[in-house]
Scaffold this motif. Structure first.
Motif, short mmCIF file in Angstrom:
data_model
loop_
_atom_site.label_atom_id
_atom_site.label_comp_id
_atom_site.label_asym_id
_atom_site.label_seq_id
_atom_site.Cartn_x
_atom_site.Cartn_y
_atom_site.Cartn_z
N HIS A 170 0.80 -1.24 0.00
CA HIS A 170 0.00 0.00 0.00
C HIS A 170 0.83 1.28 0.00
O HIS A 170 0.32 2.35 0.33
N ALA A 171 2.13 1.19 -0.32
CA ALA A 171 2.94 2.42 -0.37
C ALA A 171 2.39 3.32 -1.49
O ALA A 171 2.06 2.85 -2.57
N THR A 172 2.28 4.61 -1.19
CA THR A 172 1.66 5.52 -2.16
C THR A 172 2.70 6.26 -3.00
O THR A 172 2.35 6.95 -3.95
N GLY A 173 3.96 6.15 -2.63
CA GLY A 173 5.00 6.88 -3.37
C GLY A 173 5.34 8.20 -2.69
O GLY A 173 6.25 8.90 -3.11
N THR A 174 4.60 8.54 -1.63
CA THR A 174 4.85 9.81 -0.95
C THR A 174 6.23 9.82 -0.30
O THR A 174 7.00 10.78 -0.45
N LEU A 175 6.54 8.76 0.42
CA LEU A 175 7.84 8.68 1.10
C LEU A 175 8.97 8.63 0.07
O LEU A 175 10.02 9.25 0.27
N THR A 176 8.72 7.95 -1.03
CA THR A 176 9.71 7.88 -2.12
C THR A 176 10.07 9.28 -2.58
O THR A 176 11.24 9.65 -2.67
N GLY A 177 9.04 10.07 -2.85
CA GLY A 177 9.26 11.44 -3.33
C GLY A 177 9.98 12.29 -2.29
O GLY A 177 10.86 13.08 -2.62
N LEU A 178 9.59 12.10 -1.05
CA LEU A 178 10.19 12.87 0.04
C LEU A 178 11.69 12.56 0.15
O LEU A 178 12.52 13.48 0.23
N LEU A 179 12.03 11.29 0.13
CA LEU A 179 13.45 10.91 0.23
C LEU A 179 14.24 11.41 -0.98
O LEU A 179 15.39 11.84 -0.86
N GLN A 180 13.60 11.37 -2.13
CA GLN A 180 14.30 11.84 -3.34
C GLN A 180 14.56 13.35 -3.26
O GLN A 180 15.62 13.83 -3.68
N ASP A 181 13.61 14.08 -2.70
CA ASP A 181 13.82 15.52 -2.55
C ASP A 181 14.91 15.83 -1.52
O ASP A 181 15.62 16.83 -1.64
N ILE A 182 15.01 14.99 -0.50
CA ILE A 182 16.08 15.19 0.50
C ILE A 182 17.44 14.95 -0.17
O ILE A 182 18.40 15.69 0.06
N ALA A 183 17.50 13.93 -1.02
CA ALA A 183 18.75 13.66 -1.76
C ALA A 183 19.10 14.87 -2.64
O ALA A 183 20.27 15.27 -2.73
N LEU A 184 18.08 15.46 -3.24
CA LEU A 184 18.31 16.64 -4.08
C LEU A 184 18.82 17.81 -3.24
O LEU A 184 19.78 18.51 -3.61
N ALA A 185 18.20 18.00 -2.07
CA ALA A 185 18.66 19.07 -1.17
C ALA A 185 20.13 18.82 -0.82
O ALA A 185 20.94 19.76 -0.79
N GLY A 186 20.47 17.56 -0.57
CA GLY A 186 21.86 17.20 -0.25
C GLY A 186 22.82 17.62 -1.35
O GLY A 186 23.89 18.17 -1.09
N LYS A 187 22.40 17.39 -2.59
CA LYS A 187 23.28 17.76 -3.72
C LYS A 187 23.45 19.28 -3.76
O LYS A 187 24.53 19.80 -4.03
N MET A 188 22.34 20.00 -3.53
CA MET A 188 22.41 21.46 -3.58
C MET A 188 23.31 22.00 -2.47
O MET A 188 24.12 22.91 -2.69
N ILE A 189 23.16 21.43 -1.27
CA ILE A 189 23.98 21.91 -0.14
C ILE A 189 25.44 21.51 -0.37
O ILE A 189 26.35 22.30 -0.11
N ALA A 190 25.65 20.31 -0.90
CA ALA A 190 27.04 19.86 -1.18
C ALA A 190 27.73 20.82 -2.13
O ALA A 190 28.91 21.15 -1.97
N SER A 191 26.98 21.30 -3.13
CA SER A 191 27.63 22.16 -4.12
C SER A 191 28.06 23.47 -3.47
O SER A 191 29.03 24.09 -3.89
N ARG A 192 27.37 23.89 -2.41
CA ARG A 192 27.79 25.09 -1.69
C ARG A 192 28.93 24.82 -0.73
O ARG A 192 29.86 25.61 -0.62
N THR A 193 28.83 23.70 0.01
CA THR A 193 29.87 23.45 1.03
C THR A 193 31.22 23.23 0.35
O THR A 193 32.25 23.63 0.87
#
Ligand code: AHM
Ligand code: MG
Length: 340
Positions: free
Chosen positions: A26-49
């Motif tokens: 019954h997974a709806t994909g919501t958590l999938t999207g959330l984790l993927q966005d966190i990974a994206l945030a990580g890439k954005m922050i990494a590019s700054r650090t």
């Protein structure tokens, strides 16, 4: 070996998250999207650090955060990146950040969802000026209130209720390590192509521990039990383990090393402070969740951390995490000498 030079298949973090969620009925994909966005945030922050030494973005803003600590500019960038990637997706009903005093509501114009996201946007940021690894820590809970804007009780949940947690460490390479409650996997960012690739599948704490890690400069302020435990470590654990000592002073880097090398990381209470330094919701619970998912054990020194019901978003608490026998030994010393 293939012509590409890889023995095994290449797995991106997106694919891995999707595959994992498929196994949940019954997974709806919501958590999938959330984790993927966190990974994206990580890439954005990494590019700054990684550019921190090159552009004028290091150094303090001159402001202090709710903890009374100096706020670094990168802390704010990391906080805003995480907030702005997640405020409008309809997946969350609230967020909490080490940089914000109160629970952060979802802006009125956007829908509220089923999850709560808590994060320490840039743990260890006081180390940035020394080119030491820093990182983002996150925790995801499923909301407990039925609908509408999230409330404090949606965020104040114990470690055993964590749905997913992890971190992104910005070091000599950028890595994202996370767990949805069925083991821990690590991904290394390929900066050329901008993808996190599975590099450390199914991380388990090595049975033979390598390092113990605590800030020894506080030794004079520790209780008798903690001092006795530390002496036991220094003196070779009754001949049981041959460990060396390491302390970076950036929890994310210290615990990342712990996951891969085995041992113990501890930040005890001090006799002249009401609370230990590390934050339960933003630091010790998510990192502790990963350590337990990798086969270790996490304690406050007197009881399992997983039993603690948080009462405040910025609550702080002593922590001992790592190989079970080493953490239980700390509990024994504390019980014996401090009468806990
Ligand atoms: P921060 O979130 O303000 O960076 O502070 C937390 C950091 C942890 O990363 C680290 O484990 C700890 O502070 C180090 O504290 P100390 O210098 O007292 O050993
Ligand atoms: Mg922190």
């Amino acid at each position: 070996m293939s012509t590409l030079g890889f023995d095994d298949k290449i797995v991106t973090i997106e694919r891995h998250i999707q595959e994992q969620q498929k196994q949940i009925p019954h997974a709806t994909g919501t958590l999938t999207g959330l984790l993927q966005d966190i990974a994206l945030a990580g890439k954005m922050i990494a590019s700054r650090t990684t550019r921190a030494g090159l552009v004028d973005i290091i150094g303090a803003t001159g402001e202090t955060n709710v903890q009374g600590e100096k706020v670094q500019k990168l802390d704010i960038y990391a906080h805003e990146t995480l907030f702005r990637l997640n405020d409008h997706t309809g997946r969350l009903c609230a967020m909490g950040s080490e940089e914000a005093e109160e629970l952060i509501p979802i802006p009125e114009q956007f829908e509220n969802g089923d999850y709560v996201l808590l994060f320490d946007p840039l743990d260890g940021s006081s180390n940035i000026n020394y080119n030491v690894s820093v990182g983002t820590i996150f925790t995801i809970f499923r909301r407990v209130t039925p609908s509408g804007p999230g409330e404090l009780e949606d965020a104040l949940q114990p470690m055993r209720r964590i749905v997913a947690a992890g971190y992104i460490v910005y070091g000599s390479s950028t890595m994202m390590v996370y767990s949805c409650g069925n083991g821990v996997d690590g991904f290394t960012l390929d900066p050329q192509v901008g993808e996190f690739l599975l590099s450390h599948p199914n991380i388990r704490l090595p049975e033979k521990p390598k390092y113990w890690s605590g800030n020894m400069s506080y030794y004079p302020k520790w209780t008798k039990g903690v001092k006795a435990y530390c002496d036991w470590l220094i003196n070779g654990c009754d001949g049981k383990h041959k460990m060396s000592m390491r302390y970076i002073g950036s929890m994310i880097a210290d615990v990342h090393r712990l996951l891969l090398s085995g041992g113990i990381f501890f930040y005890p209470n001090e006799t002249d402070r009401a609370e230990a330094k590390l934050r339960l919701l933003y630091e010790t619970m998510p990192m502790g969740f990963l350590i337990e998912q990798a086969g270790g054990y996490v304690s406050t020194g007197t009881e399992p951390l997983r039993n603690i019901q948080p009462t405040d978003l910025h609550q702080r608490m002593a922590v001992y995490m790592g190989n079970r026998d080493l953490v239980e030994k700390a509990e024994e010393f504390i019980t014996e000498y401090d009468g806990a």
